[in-house]
Design an enzyme around this catalytic site. Sequence first.
Site, short mmCIF file in Angstrom:
data_model
loop_
_atom_site.label_atom_id
_atom_site.label_comp_id
_atom_site.label_asym_id
_atom_site.label_seq_id
_atom_site.Cartn_x
_atom_site.Cartn_y
_atom_site.Cartn_z
N LYS A 85 36.25 31.36 20.74
CA LYS A 85 36.42 32.04 22.03
C LYS A 85 35.18 31.86 22.90
O LYS A 85 34.06 31.84 22.39
CB LYS A 85 36.61 33.54 21.81
CG LYS A 85 38.04 33.95 21.57
CD LYS A 85 38.18 35.45 21.72
CE LYS A 85 39.57 35.87 21.30
NZ LYS A 85 39.72 37.33 21.36
N GLY B 176 41.82 35.39 31.14
CA GLY B 176 43.09 34.77 31.51
C GLY B 176 43.57 33.75 30.48
O GLY B 176 44.27 32.81 30.82
N GLY B 177 43.18 33.94 29.21
CA GLY B 177 43.63 33.04 28.15
C GLY B 177 42.84 31.74 28.08
O GLY B 177 43.11 30.90 27.23
N GLU C 235 35.98 34.05 16.01
CA GLU C 235 36.60 35.36 15.78
C GLU C 235 37.68 35.22 14.72
O GLU C 235 38.42 34.23 14.71
CB GLU C 235 37.19 35.86 17.10
CG GLU C 235 37.67 37.29 17.04
CD GLU C 235 38.01 37.84 18.42
OE1 GLU C 235 37.10 38.16 19.19
OE2 GLU C 235 39.22 37.91 18.72
N ILE D 81 43.83 37.29 13.67
CA ILE D 81 44.73 38.29 13.09
C ILE D 81 46.15 37.76 13.20
O ILE D 81 46.58 37.32 14.27
CB ILE D 81 44.56 39.64 13.80
CG1 ILE D 81 43.11 40.08 13.62
CG2 ILE D 81 45.53 40.66 13.25
CD1 ILE D 81 42.78 41.37 14.28
N ASN E 36 38.48 45.00 30.23
CA ASN E 36 38.53 44.34 31.53
C ASN E 36 38.09 45.32 32.61
O ASN E 36 38.72 46.35 32.81
CB ASN E 36 39.94 43.82 31.81
CG ASN E 36 40.30 42.65 30.89
OD1 ASN E 36 39.42 41.86 30.52
ND2 ASN E 36 41.55 42.55 30.50
N ARG F 118 38.24 45.84 35.76
CA ARG F 118 38.91 45.57 37.04
C ARG F 118 40.30 46.16 37.00
O ARG F 118 40.75 46.67 35.98
CB ARG F 118 39.02 44.06 37.24
CG ARG F 118 39.75 43.39 36.08
CD ARG F 118 40.03 41.93 36.34
NE ARG F 118 40.28 41.19 35.11
CZ ARG F 118 41.46 41.06 34.52
NH1 ARG F 118 42.53 41.64 35.03
NH2 ARG F 118 41.59 40.38 33.42
N ARG G 71 56.35 38.80 35.05
CA ARG G 71 55.55 37.97 35.95
C ARG G 71 56.34 36.73 36.35
O ARG G 71 56.74 35.95 35.48
CB ARG G 71 54.25 37.54 35.27
CG ARG G 71 53.35 38.69 34.86
CD ARG G 71 51.99 38.16 34.45
NE ARG G 71 51.15 39.19 33.86
CZ ARG G 71 49.83 39.03 33.63
NH1 ARG G 71 49.26 37.88 33.94
NH2 ARG G 71 49.12 40.00 33.10
P1 ADP Z 1 41.26 36.86 27.57
O1 ADP Z 1 39.89 37.27 27.98
O2 ADP Z 1 41.56 35.46 27.90
O3 ADP Z 1 42.27 37.86 27.99
P2 ADP Z 1 41.47 37.98 24.88
O4 ADP Z 1 40.33 38.01 23.94
O5 ADP Z 1 41.81 39.25 25.56
O6 ADP Z 1 41.20 36.84 25.96
O7 ADP Z 1 42.75 37.41 24.13
C1 ADP Z 1 43.91 37.01 24.81
C2 ADP Z 1 45.10 36.99 23.85
O8 ADP Z 1 44.86 36.08 22.75
C3 ADP Z 1 45.38 38.32 23.16
O9 ADP Z 1 46.19 39.15 23.96
C4 ADP Z 1 46.07 37.88 21.89
O10 ADP Z 1 47.42 37.55 22.13
C5 ADP Z 1 45.35 36.60 21.52
N1 ADP Z 1 44.22 36.88 20.61
C6 ADP Z 1 42.95 37.13 21.00
N2 ADP Z 1 42.15 37.36 19.95
C7 ADP Z 1 42.92 37.27 18.85
C8 ADP Z 1 42.67 37.38 17.44
N3 ADP Z 1 41.46 37.63 16.99
N4 ADP Z 1 43.70 37.21 16.59
C9 ADP Z 1 44.93 36.91 17.07
N5 ADP Z 1 45.23 36.79 18.37
C10 ADP Z 1 44.25 36.96 19.27
P1 ADP Z 2 45.40 40.83 33.01
O1 ADP Z 2 44.49 40.98 31.81
O2 ADP Z 2 45.15 41.72 34.16
O3 ADP Z 2 46.81 40.72 32.62
P2 ADP Z 2 44.90 38.07 33.09
O4 ADP Z 2 44.01 38.04 31.91
O5 ADP Z 2 46.24 37.45 32.99
O6 ADP Z 2 45.01 39.52 33.65
O7 ADP Z 2 44.12 37.45 34.31
C1 ADP Z 2 44.40 37.88 35.63
C2 ADP Z 2 44.00 36.85 36.61
O8 ADP Z 2 42.60 36.74 36.63
C3 ADP Z 2 44.52 35.48 36.30
O9 ADP Z 2 44.75 34.86 37.53
C4 ADP Z 2 43.37 34.82 35.55
O10 ADP Z 2 43.41 33.43 35.72
C5 ADP Z 2 42.20 35.46 36.22
N1 ADP Z 2 41.04 35.74 35.35
C6 ADP Z 2 41.04 36.47 34.24
N2 ADP Z 2 39.80 36.60 33.75
C7 ADP Z 2 38.99 35.93 34.59
C8 ADP Z 2 37.57 35.70 34.64
N3 ADP Z 2 36.74 36.16 33.72
N4 ADP Z 2 37.09 34.99 35.68
C9 ADP Z 2 37.92 34.50 36.61
N5 ADP Z 2 39.25 34.69 36.61
C10 ADP Z 2 39.78 35.38 35.63
MG MG Z 3 42.19 39.88 27.48
#
Ligand code: ADP
Ligand code: ADP
Ligand code: MG
Length: 500
Positions: free
Chosen positions: A158, A164-165, A200, A203, A291, A293, A339
Amino acid sequence: MFSKVLVANRGEIAVRIQQTLHIMGIRTVAVYSDSDTTAPHVLMADEAWALEGDSANETYLDTEKLVHIAAQSGAEAIHPGYGFLSENPLFAVACRDRGITFIGPSPESMRYLGDKIRSKQIAQQAGVVTVPSSGICNGVDEIAKAFVAQWGFPLLVKAAAGGGGRGIRLVNGGGELAQAMNSASRESQAAFGDGRVFLEHYILRPRHVEVQVLADYSGHTIHLMERECSIQRRHQKIVEETPSPALTPDLRGRMVQAAIAVAKAVGYESAGTAEFLLDPQLGEFYFLEMNARLQVEHPITEAILGLDLVEWQVRIADGESLTLAQDDVRPRGYAVECRIYAEDPYHDFAPSTGTLLQWNPPSGPGLRLDSGVARGQEVSIYYDPLLAKLVAWAPDRATGLRRMENALSRFLVLGVITNIPLLRTIMSHPQFVSGNYDIGFLECNPAVTESMVAEDFQKIADALAAWADQQPRVLSASPDATSVVAQNNPWLTSGTGRFP
Ligand code: ADP
Ligand code: ADP
Ligand code: MG
């Protein structure tokens, strides 16, 4: 209270924020890129300023331009929306330096929470269990090797600054590790200007459940219930619902307390969301990140609580204390959000661009549409493909899902391809309807995508005919209306086997 606020964003969220500002009697300042000149968020604003350029970097991500326009227009505050600069502490500092209020948490909280490793440390100190992870790794170094020795595979690479994945890679064995770390790092460097990565523990098939919190600048912190966000594609949420079908009252109680503990530990202010992974079998959950925001899926929380989260963000930023007590937070009924993305579900979700020839969203009891587009608008490659969010409220989950499915079936879009067929299929899928699903729902059930409902051809044909009637000039240039539309709707002629 502020008399004028600049909204540093575009699309549905810039529209959503301005709706609340207008209701509060606050004048709005919109900003726009060249390709957004006639977008709804611009047309609804009290005044609109050009950012000049098209790429995100030269427009909605340009701190200097935004702060300059805020000062020139006399805006006292900036709302960043989500994405773009919303989680950038340097932007919040730039606002503060010019005497402009940033509507969101302090730069200090953002610094803590924007870093996935630091936010986990804070959570642990607050007594909250986190997903096991390593410190920052420099390639497959000693830190990485020690983590692999303890936790093994599969694991996730990670990006510390990811969102945003993006910047996430699943690794099943040692052979793939170095390459995965490299590519996650490069992706994060390009997207967030920060290439730091860590490992990480992965899970297996948990649920993603998150808790909305609201806090003021004097330390009063409450929770606004949870949102279930396990329906995801490539770690990106596409359907969210509340209440979560997975939470017992006991689990909910423990999870909301954990969210409040993390928020209090950073001295959080404004609206924020603590994300957790839940193992429903064990009844255990692990803090993932917070998050700092407004979240994309905030409307479902608003729907069951009868609150306006943007209004609270503005009031808190203006120094008001949170008069809402925890006991005043009383959920009513059920809400689900879908969405709507401009992407082609029949072709591996490739981004779809073009002119929106028709945009006819449904309406009806319990429905809410947050949309940032209008008929005639160009959907370009420059920005996030999220066109709109459809929310259905109902007294109970079964009715809510039926309302949503029915609404999606009436949603007519011509000109770009959307993921609506996939959303409809999910809404009536037995496993989703049962409530017993996890984040692997789409990946582990390829049949869901393969059995996607076909578009309603009669509806499309009627819409094409209506559209052609209104387009005499286009028709004289091209006598065959269908071919004009087909150019904009490649799937009409793409031979997926689903079309007559
Ligand atoms: P982002 O900052 O892109 O939102 P996250 O850390 O919140 O990243 O993880 C996004 C998604 O990826 C989670 O909602 C989950 O579906 C999957 N994920 C993240 N971490 C784990 C993990 N340790 N084990 C399994 N799935 C994970
Ligand atoms: P939420 O967690 O609110 O569901 P998402 O993780 O899907 O939101 O991200 C929301 C929007 O913000 C998306 O357009 C994503 O591409 C963008 N985004 C998420 N995290 C970041 C970041 N750290 N920097 C810039 N853009 C981000
Ligand atoms: Mg997240």
